[in-house]
Design a protein around this motif. Structure first.
Motif, PDB file in Angstrom:
ATOM      1  N   PRO A  14       0.827  -1.215   0.000  1.00  0.00           N
ATOM      2  CA  PRO A  14       0.000   0.000   0.000  1.00  0.00           C
ATOM      3  C   PRO A  14       0.859   1.262   0.000  1.00  0.00           C
ATOM      4  O   PRO A  14       2.034   1.225   0.369  1.00  0.00           O
ATOM      5  CB  PRO A  14      -0.803  -0.102   1.307  1.00  0.00           C
ATOM      6  N   ARG A  15       0.242   2.384  -0.384  1.00  0.00           N
ATOM      7  CA  ARG A  15       0.954   3.660  -0.478  1.00  0.00           C
ATOM      8  C   ARG A  15       1.674   4.019   0.824  1.00  0.00           C
ATOM      9  O   ARG A  15       2.810   4.471   0.807  1.00  0.00           O
ATOM     10  CB  ARG A  15      -0.018   4.780  -0.862  1.00  0.00           C
ATOM     11  N   TYR A  16       1.004   3.786   1.961  1.00  0.00           N
ATOM     12  CA  TYR A  16       1.612   4.208   3.222  1.00  0.00           C
ATOM     13  C   TYR A  16       2.881   3.418   3.534  1.00  0.00           C
ATOM     14  O   TYR A  16       3.818   3.930   4.169  1.00  0.00           O
ATOM     15  CB  TYR A  16       0.610   4.109   4.383  1.00  0.00           C
ATOM     16  N   CYS A  17       2.930   2.138   3.082  1.00  0.00           N
ATOM     17  CA  CYS A  17       4.137   1.335   3.302  1.00  0.00           C
ATOM     18  C   CYS A  17       5.303   1.859   2.461  1.00  0.00           C
ATOM     19  O   CYS A  17       6.430   2.005   2.955  1.00  0.00           O
ATOM     20  CB  CYS A  17       3.878  -0.124   2.945  1.00  0.00           C
ATOM     21  N   VAL A  18       5.016   2.149   1.196  1.00  0.00           N
ATOM     22  CA  VAL A  18       6.055   2.674   0.308  1.00  0.00           C
ATOM     23  C   VAL A  18       6.526   4.029   0.805  1.00  0.00           C
ATOM     24  O   VAL A  18       7.721   4.336   0.825  1.00  0.00           O
ATOM     25  CB  VAL A  18       5.535   2.776  -1.139  1.00  0.00           C
ATOM     26  N   SER A  19       5.573   4.856   1.239  1.00  0.00           N
ATOM     27  CA  SER A  19       5.922   6.179   1.753  1.00  0.00           C
ATOM     28  C   SER A  19       6.815   6.062   2.983  1.00  0.00           C
ATOM     29  O   SER A  19       7.782   6.809   3.137  1.00  0.00           O
ATOM     30  CB  SER A  19       4.648   6.962   2.099  1.00  0.00           C
ATOM     31  N   TRP A  20       6.520   5.105   3.848  1.00  0.00           N
ATOM     32  CA  TRP A  20       7.337   4.906   5.043  1.00  0.00           C
ATOM     33  C   TRP A  20       8.757   4.491   4.660  1.00  0.00           C
ATOM     34  O   TRP A  20       9.739   4.979   5.234  1.00  0.00           O
ATOM     35  CB  TRP A  20       6.709   3.847   5.941  1.00  0.00           C
ATOM     36  N   MET A  21       8.880   3.590   3.667  1.00  0.00           N
ATOM     37  CA  MET A  21      10.201   3.127   3.257  1.00  0.00           C
ATOM     38  C   MET A  21      11.031   4.282   2.708  1.00  0.00           C
ATOM     39  O   MET A  21      12.210   4.430   3.030  1.00  0.00           O
ATOM     40  CB  MET A  21      10.075   2.016   2.202  1.00  0.00           C
ATOM     41  N   VAL A  22      10.400   5.114   1.863  1.00  0.00           N
ATOM     42  CA  VAL A  22      11.129   6.238   1.275  1.00  0.00           C
ATOM     43  C   VAL A  22      11.446   7.285   2.335  1.00  0.00           C
ATOM     44  O   VAL A  22      12.564   7.797   2.414  1.00  0.00           O
ATOM     45  CB  VAL A  22      10.328   6.867   0.121  1.00  0.00           C
ATOM     46  N   SER A  23      10.453   7.595   3.176  1.00  0.00           N
ATOM     47  CA  SER A  23      10.634   8.641   4.181  1.00  0.00           C
ATOM     48  C   SER A  23      11.709   8.284   5.195  1.00  0.00           C
ATOM     49  O   SER A  23      12.377   9.163   5.746  1.00  0.00           O
ATOM     50  CB  SER A  23       9.307   8.902   4.908  1.00  0.00           C
ATOM     51  N   SER A  24      11.882   7.003   5.457  1.00  0.00           N
ATOM     52  CA  SER A  24      12.938   6.582   6.384  1.00  0.00           C
ATOM     53  C   SER A  24      14.246   6.310   5.656  1.00  0.00           C
ATOM     54  O   SER A  24      15.333   6.538   6.188  1.00  0.00           O
ATOM     55  CB  SER A  24      12.507   5.328   7.156  1.00  0.00           C
ATOM     56  N   GLY A  25      14.133   5.828   4.419  1.00  0.00           N
ATOM     57  CA  GLY A  25      15.330   5.479   3.656  1.00  0.00           C
ATOM     58  C   GLY A  25      16.092   6.684   3.145  1.00  0.00           C
ATOM     59  O   GLY A  25      17.329   6.670   3.076  1.00  0.00           O
ATOM     60  N   MET A  26      15.376   7.760   2.791  1.00  0.00           N
ATOM     61  CA  MET A  26      16.044   8.932   2.238  1.00  0.00           C
ATOM     62  C   MET A  26      16.963   9.620   3.249  1.00  0.00           C
ATOM     63  O   MET A  26      18.122   9.916   2.938  1.00  0.00           O
ATOM     64  CB  MET A  26      15.011   9.911   1.680  1.00  0.00           C
TER      65      MET A  26
END
Length: 269
Positions: A198-210
């Motif tokens: 889901p969008r929120y999972c991808v957003s979490w990965m990017v928001s923490s990974g960046m």
């Protein structure tokens, strides 16, 4: 916020954007169905690191923007470490493969193939992208832009998931000069990692990974500075200005026959 607005304006007016017209990407003019530009939403707000996101219309994805500051390394060092592919293989443990597969000696544009680990249980991802950088000594600013492309030398592999939508633009503005500690940077980024989450999972990965990636980049720059690791100086070997490259980038009949990635294909980066 004033510095952020100034740097946004610098990117829009930078020579790097003066490239031949291309089809619009998924993030150009991120608007809703009514034609209104989507607002940026603050995700992280720290003293020297601010992260925003906004939805990309018609997709479950976000575009991200980072504004940050470092005071213990020089803009030149930070810029060079980003561009040095050989050094990145040493400091970025997620890299499986990173190679320059084509280079335009006039413009400095490069096509790269990058394979990277993704969090378990996802398959590793690979990117084929073109990048170009611009160093504006008069306005004291550096710009690095990248975009996903196709290249006949790098067909898709069943081992990896190909990321076909990827864009990154970074503007670096020194506080004083390229060779004195201290600068601000503005990074705008989006990609489609081809996940079923889901969008929120991808957003979490990017928001923490960046933030994690940028801190690793910063640490690698410090190591290169303190240990005097030899890193190529891309500013000293900068390409010709955009106006000069237009003539040199005209495809020859030999290059045209190579397929979808002749000089016209790598002129944007």
């Amino acid at each position: 916020m004033k510095r952020l607005e100034e740097m946004s304006g610098m990117f829009r007016s930078s020579g790097v954007e003066r490239h031949p017209p291309e089809p619009k990407s998924q993030t150009e003019g991120v608007e809703d169905s009514g034609g209104t530009e989507q607002p940026w939403e603050m995700v992280m707000d720290k003293k020297h690191f601010k992260l925003w996101r906004r939805p990309i219309s018609g997709t479950p994805l976000y575009q991200y923007r980072v504004f940050g500051t470092y005071t213990d390394v020089t803009p030149r060092q930070f810029f060079n470490v980003q561009l040095d592919t050989e050094y990145r293989k040493k400091w970025d443990a997620l890299v499986i493969k990173l190679e320059v597969i084509e280079r335009d000696v006039v413009s400095g544009s490069e096509v790269l193939h990058w394979v990277t680990h993704f969090p378990y249980p996802m398959y590793s991802r690979d990117y084929v992208y073109v990048r170009r950088y611009s160093v504006d000594e008069e306005n004291n600013v550096m710009v690095l832009v990248s975009r996903a492309v196709e290249h006949p030398s790098v067909p898709e592999s069943p081992e990896f998931v190909r990321v076909r939508s990827y864009e990154s633009q970074m503007v670096i503005r020194p506080h004083k000069s390229f060779d004195e500690n201290g600068f601000d940077y503005l990074l705008t980024y989006s990609d489609n990692p081809q996940t079923v989450f889901p969008r929120y999972c991808v957003s979490w990965m990017v928001s923490s990974g960046m933030p994690d990636f940028l801190e690793k980049l910063h640490t690698a720059t410090l190591k290169a500075k303190n240990m005097e690791i030899k890193v190529k100086d891309y500013i000293s070997s900068k390409p010709l200005e955009v106006g000069s490259e237009a003539k040199a980038a005209t495809p020859s009949s030999e290059r045209k026959s190579e397929g979808s990635c002749g000089p016209a294909r790598i002129e944007y980066a």
